[in-house]
Design an enzyme around this catalytic site. Structure first.
Site, short mmCIF file in Angstrom:
data_model
loop_
_atom_site.label_atom_id
_atom_site.label_comp_id
_atom_site.label_asym_id
_atom_site.label_seq_id
_atom_site.Cartn_x
_atom_site.Cartn_y
_atom_site.Cartn_z
N TRP A 101 0.92 -1.15 -0.03
CA TRP A 101 0.05 0.11 0.09
C TRP A 101 0.94 1.34 0.10
O TRP A 101 0.62 2.10 -1.01
CB TRP A 101 -0.95 0.15 1.09
CG TRP A 101 -2.13 -0.84 1.03
CD1 TRP A 101 -2.57 -2.12 1.59
CD2 TRP A 101 -3.09 -0.83 -0.21
NE1 TRP A 101 -3.72 -2.57 0.90
CE2 TRP A 101 -4.04 -1.57 -0.19
CE3 TRP A 101 -3.17 0.07 -1.22
CZ2 TRP A 101 -5.08 -2.01 -0.80
CZ3 TRP A 101 -4.39 -0.12 -2.04
CH2 TRP A 101 -5.19 -1.00 -1.98
N ASP A 171 -0.98 6.47 6.52
CA ASP A 171 -2.39 5.84 6.13
C ASP A 171 -2.60 4.81 7.10
O ASP A 171 -1.83 3.69 7.18
CB ASP A 171 -1.82 5.17 4.65
CG ASP A 171 -3.12 4.29 4.08
OD1 ASP A 171 -4.08 4.22 4.65
OD2 ASP A 171 -2.59 3.64 3.17
N LYS A 195 -12.40 -0.99 6.51
CA LYS A 195 -11.82 -2.00 7.25
C LYS A 195 -12.26 -2.02 8.76
O LYS A 195 -12.62 -3.03 9.43
CB LYS A 195 -10.24 -1.95 7.14
CG LYS A 195 -9.58 -2.55 5.98
CD LYS A 195 -9.14 -1.63 5.03
CE LYS A 195 -8.84 -2.40 3.55
NZ LYS A 195 -7.95 -1.64 2.66
C1 LIG Z 1 -7.49 -0.89 1.75
C2 LIG Z 1 -6.40 -0.06 1.70
C3 LIG Z 1 -6.10 0.98 0.90
C4 LIG Z 1 -6.95 1.28 -0.35
O1 LIG Z 1 -8.16 1.59 0.07
P1 LIG Z 1 -9.43 2.11 -1.05
O2 LIG Z 1 -10.43 2.66 -0.29
O3 LIG Z 1 -9.62 0.62 -1.72
O4 LIG Z 1 -8.75 2.93 -2.04
C5 LIG Z 1 -5.12 2.00 1.28
N1 LIG Z 1 -4.22 1.74 2.04
C6 LIG Z 1 -4.39 0.66 2.98
C7 LIG Z 1 -3.32 0.62 4.13
C8 LIG Z 1 -5.22 -0.23 2.89
O5 LIG Z 1 -5.59 -1.29 3.75
#
Ligand SMILES: *Cc1c(COP(=O)(O)O)cnc(C)c1O
Length: 359
Positions: A101, A171, A195
């Protein structure tokens, strides 16, 4: 049959929250319509929105000089929003690459300006590990340094932050609210909701006020932190239903005892699963113990030919979505806040039985 959903995202939500949403679905608080059918500017939705923000502020103890923004576009929306809002002319942006990511975030940022990446994941004797944050090379003139404390695909997590004056951008898509964290260390925190917060379609960004862009002529309005802040996240129609559901999750988290209690429970869940994997010759996890994710637990079978059988038998036993990410292989159990300890214990019991029969 009780089922447990180990999907990495969109992930399971607390049953209690789902039941409440179901009960309120058609006729919210006696208003004769659903919350998703109401104007975002009406006083009912405004109250729901404000309560969600207030609860999140309480849960994370967000200082007053941070804005909490409810945006569209998921994690990847923020991969663009961060450089668009924070990159300064003549300065680079530093990206710490710990896995899939953070790598994707760096690639997106490269579209908007000069990016300096540092790879911190490596293998030592077959074990995946990370460079500690004190050894990161951060350019003191960078606009910001971006990192991803929990790599959802790789199953790597770290909690430290580097000591630097450069604004830290994190993030937290897959680890927000899973344990206590000091917001004041960060310039920007963001997380896609699907999540640990609620349904997909909503992204939470927590932005220190001095980092809001002063002039935003080149920033697409929908990703502009300043516009979002000035309009209480209602510059355009926000994802109202996802925002409402996130609010139900925040209230649920408060009833569970907040992030302190979640941290203890999440550690217990992770210890239960890694503990079982480590004592077995049939299963293994290849992440250095201090960097193992509490949220996403990848594991491999000694005999990879049994992968498909494992996944299908698990599904028959009510254990859903355990197939690993295609980049890592094997299995992955995502055990976010909503996963009860009983779900992890049921998984371990299934793994024991599978090992007994096929080992
Ligand atoms: C799932 C995830 C993303 C991407 O998220 P989207 O909503 O699909 O764009 C980005 N960073 C992390 C750490 C993730 O787990």
């Amino acid at each position: 049959m009780t089922t447990y959903n180990f999907c990495a995202g969109p992930a399971m939500l607390p049953t209690e929250v789902m039941l409440q949403a179901q009960e309120e679905f058609i006729n919210w608080h006696g208003r004769g319509c659903s919350i998703m059918e109401m104007s975002h500017r009406g006083k009912d939705f405004m109250a729901v929105a404000a309560k969600a923000e207030q609860d999140l502020r309480e849960l994370m103890q967000i200082p007053a000089h941070y804005k909490v923004l409810f945006m569209h576009g998921g994690g990847r929306g923020q991969f663009a929003a961060v450089p668009l809002n924070l990159m300064q002319a003549g300065k680079t942006a530093d990206y710490i690459v710990s896995g899939a990511w953070s790598k994707a975030a760096a690639e997106e940022a490269l579209k908007f300006g000069a990016v300096k990446t540092q790879q911190i994941q490596h293998k030592v004797d077959g074990i995946r590990t990370l460079t500690a944050e004190k050894d990161w090379l951060i350019n003191p003139n960078a606009s910001y340094v971006h990192f991803c404390p929990n790599e959802t695909v790789d199953g790597l997590e770290f909690t430290g932050v580097p000591e630097t004056e450069v604004p830290l951008v994190a993030d937290l898509s897959s680890t927000i609210l899973s344990r206590p964290l000091d917001v004041s260390h960060y310039g920007v925190i963001y997380a896609g909701a699907q999540k640990n917060i609620g349904p997909s379609g909503l992204t939470v960004a927590i932005v220190r006020e001095d980092l809001l862009p002063k002039a935003s002529s080149n920033i697409p309005a929908i990703l502009d932190y300043r516009l979002a802040a000035e309009n209480d996240s209602m510059f355009n129609t926000p994802p109202t239903y996802a925002w409402y559901l996130a609010g139900l999750v925040f209230a649920w988290l408060k009833r569970q005892g907040g992030v302190e209690a979640m941290g203890k429970l999440n550690q217990q869940k992770a210890d239960t699963l890694y503990g079982y994997i480590d004592q077995s010759d049939f299963y293994r996890n290849d992440v250095a113990p201090q960097y193992r994710s509490w949220m996403n637990v990848p594991f491999l079978l000694a005999d990879e030919r049994l992968n498909d059988l494992f996944v299908s038998e698990a599904e028959n036993a009510g254990l859903l979505a355990l197939k690993g990410h295609r980049m890592v292989g094997g299995m992955r159990a995502s055990i976010y806040n909503a996963m009860p300890l009983a779900g992890v214990q049921t998984l371990v019991t299934f793994m024991q039985e599978f090992e007994r029969v096929h080992g």
